[in-house]
Design a protein around this motif. Structure first.
Motif, mmCIF file in Angstrom:
data_model
loop_
_atom_site.group_PDB
_atom_site.id
_atom_site.type_symbol
_atom_site.label_atom_id
_atom_site.label_comp_id
_atom_site.label_asym_id
_atom_site.label_seq_id
_atom_site.Cartn_x
_atom_site.Cartn_y
_atom_site.Cartn_z
ATOM 1 N N PRO A 62 6.642 -29.124 -19.969
ATOM 2 C CA PRO A 62 7.585 -29.061 -18.894
ATOM 3 C C PRO A 62 8.713 -27.523 -18.839
ATOM 4 O O PRO A 62 8.621 -26.788 -19.649
ATOM 5 N N VAL A 63 8.333 -26.753 -17.735
ATOM 6 C CA VAL A 63 9.213 -26.109 -17.468
ATOM 7 C C VAL A 63 11.135 -26.100 -16.742
ATOM 8 O O VAL A 63 10.624 -27.000 -16.049
ATOM 9 N N LEU A 64 11.843 -25.485 -17.595
ATOM 10 C CA LEU A 64 13.616 -26.881 -17.203
ATOM 11 C C LEU A 64 14.160 -25.478 -17.163
ATOM 12 O O LEU A 64 13.723 -23.707 -17.265
ATOM 13 N N THR A 65 14.958 -25.345 -15.791
ATOM 14 C CA THR A 65 16.260 -24.795 -15.748
ATOM 15 C C THR A 65 17.309 -25.581 -15.540
ATOM 16 O O THR A 65 17.619 -26.374 -15.811
ATOM 17 N N ASN A 66 18.433 -25.037 -15.097
ATOM 18 C CA ASN A 66 19.708 -25.578 -15.607
ATOM 19 C C ASN A 66 19.661 -26.380 -13.834
ATOM 20 O O ASN A 66 20.289 -28.137 -14.309
ATOM 21 N N ARG A 67 19.139 -26.527 -13.026
ATOM 22 C CA ARG A 67 18.524 -27.413 -11.660
ATOM 23 C C ARG A 67 17.547 -28.100 -11.098
ATOM 24 O O ARG A 67 17.048 -29.319 -10.955
ATOM 25 N N LEU A 68 15.774 -27.932 -12.077
ATOM 26 C CA LEU A 68 14.900 -27.590 -12.133
ATOM 27 C C LEU A 68 13.900 -28.584 -12.640
ATOM 28 O O LEU A 68 14.462 -27.947 -13.972
ATOM 29 N N THR A 69 13.189 -28.760 -12.971
ATOM 30 C CA THR A 69 11.948 -28.955 -13.878
ATOM 31 C C THR A 69 10.938 -29.445 -13.353
ATOM 32 O O THR A 69 10.659 -30.211 -11.970
ATOM 33 N N LEU A 70 10.213 -28.789 -14.636
ATOM 34 C CA LEU A 70 8.389 -28.562 -13.384
ATOM 35 C C LEU A 70 7.647 -29.666 -14.701
ATOM 36 O O LEU A 70 8.117 -29.192 -15.654
ATOM 37 N N ARG A 71 7.213 -30.768 -13.920
ATOM 38 C CA ARG A 71 7.209 -31.797 -15.477
ATOM 39 C C ARG A 71 5.718 -32.574 -14.134
ATOM 40 O O ARG A 71 5.296 -32.575 -13.641
ATOM 41 N N TRP A 72 4.969 -33.133 -15.453
ATOM 42 C CA TRP A 72 4.352 -33.935 -15.162
ATOM 43 C C TRP A 72 4.406 -35.712 -14.761
ATOM 44 O O TRP A 72 6.035 -35.473 -14.731
ATOM 45 N N PRO A 73 4.225 -35.958 -13.716
ATOM 46 C CA PRO A 73 4.293 -36.875 -13.350
ATOM 47 C C PRO A 73 4.770 -38.889 -13.679
ATOM 48 O O PRO A 73 3.471 -38.374 -14.975
ATOM 49 N N VAL A 74 5.534 -39.264 -13.883
ATOM 50 C CA VAL A 74 5.722 -40.722 -14.760
ATOM 51 C C VAL A 74 6.393 -41.666 -14.345
ATOM 52 O O VAL A 74 6.380 -41.144 -12.915
ATOM 53 N N GLU A 75 5.425 -43.363 -15.055
ATOM 54 C CA GLU A 75 5.915 -44.058 -14.262
ATOM 55 C C GLU A 75 7.474 -44.336 -13.735
ATOM 56 O O GLU A 75 7.510 -44.740 -11.932
ATOM 57 N N SER A 76 8.265 -43.431 -14.127
ATOM 58 C CA SER A 76 9.522 -44.423 -13.190
ATOM 59 C C SER A 76 9.227 -43.351 -12.277
ATOM 60 O O SER A 76 10.869 -43.166 -11.416
ATOM 61 N N ASP A 77 8.652 -42.296 -12.031
ATOM 62 C CA ASP A 77 8.578 -41.209 -10.907
ATOM 63 C C ASP A 77 8.058 -42.705 -9.467
ATOM 64 O O ASP A 77 8.298 -42.085 -8.111
ATOM 65 N N TYR A 78 7.675 -44.165 -9.612
ATOM 66 C CA TYR A 78 7.021 -44.785 -8.653
ATOM 67 C C TYR A 78 7.686 -44.807 -7.554
ATOM 68 O O TYR A 78 7.305 -44.933 -6.523
ATOM 69 N N PRO A 79 9.116 -45.495 -8.137
ATOM 70 C CA PRO A 79 9.874 -45.397 -6.854
ATOM 71 C C PRO A 79 10.857 -44.765 -5.700
ATOM 72 O O PRO A 79 10.022 -45.183 -4.365
ATOM 73 N N ALA A 80 10.874 -43.558 -6.301
ATOM 74 C CA ALA A 80 11.180 -42.295 -5.244
ATOM 75 C C ALA A 80 9.618 -41.925 -4.471
ATOM 76 O O ALA A 80 10.033 -41.427 -3.771
ATOM 77 N N LEU A 81 9.113 -41.551 -5.550
ATOM 78 C CA LEU A 81 7.906 -41.548 -3.928
ATOM 79 C C LEU A 81 7.335 -42.309 -3.448
ATOM 80 O O LEU A 81 7.198 -41.524 -2.386
#
Length: 75
Positions: free
Chosen positions: A4-23
């Motif tokens: 992942p690429v991390l900043t104080n407020r954002l993360t660029l990463r691969w999708p994960v199972e826990s993303d399912y409800p929000a998506l």
């Protein structure tokens, strides 16, 4: 670019199972889907398939990891 690429407020990463409800909430909303053209699933099963397929590192996504700073009311 390694993830992942991390900043104080954002993360660029691969999708994960826990993303399912929000998506699901986002991509099955007709107000959002109308701007997606031919991209992305439109039902819960399609979202599940997308997460299962792309969690292997084929589509990075941007995640908000913190609330934006509050504007000062001083003045």
């Amino acid at each position: 670019m390694p993830l992942p690429v991390l900043t104080n407020r954002l993360t660029l990463r691969w999708p994960v199972e826990s993303d399912y409800p929000a998506l699901c909430t986002l991509w099955t909303d007709p107000r959002v889907a109308r701007f997606m053209d031919d991209y992305g699933p439109r039902d819960r099963e399609g979202v599940r398939d997308w997460v299962n397929t792309h969690a292997n590192g084929t589509h990075a996504q941007l995640i908000i990891t913190a609330e934006p700073p509050q504007k000062s009311s001083a003045g």
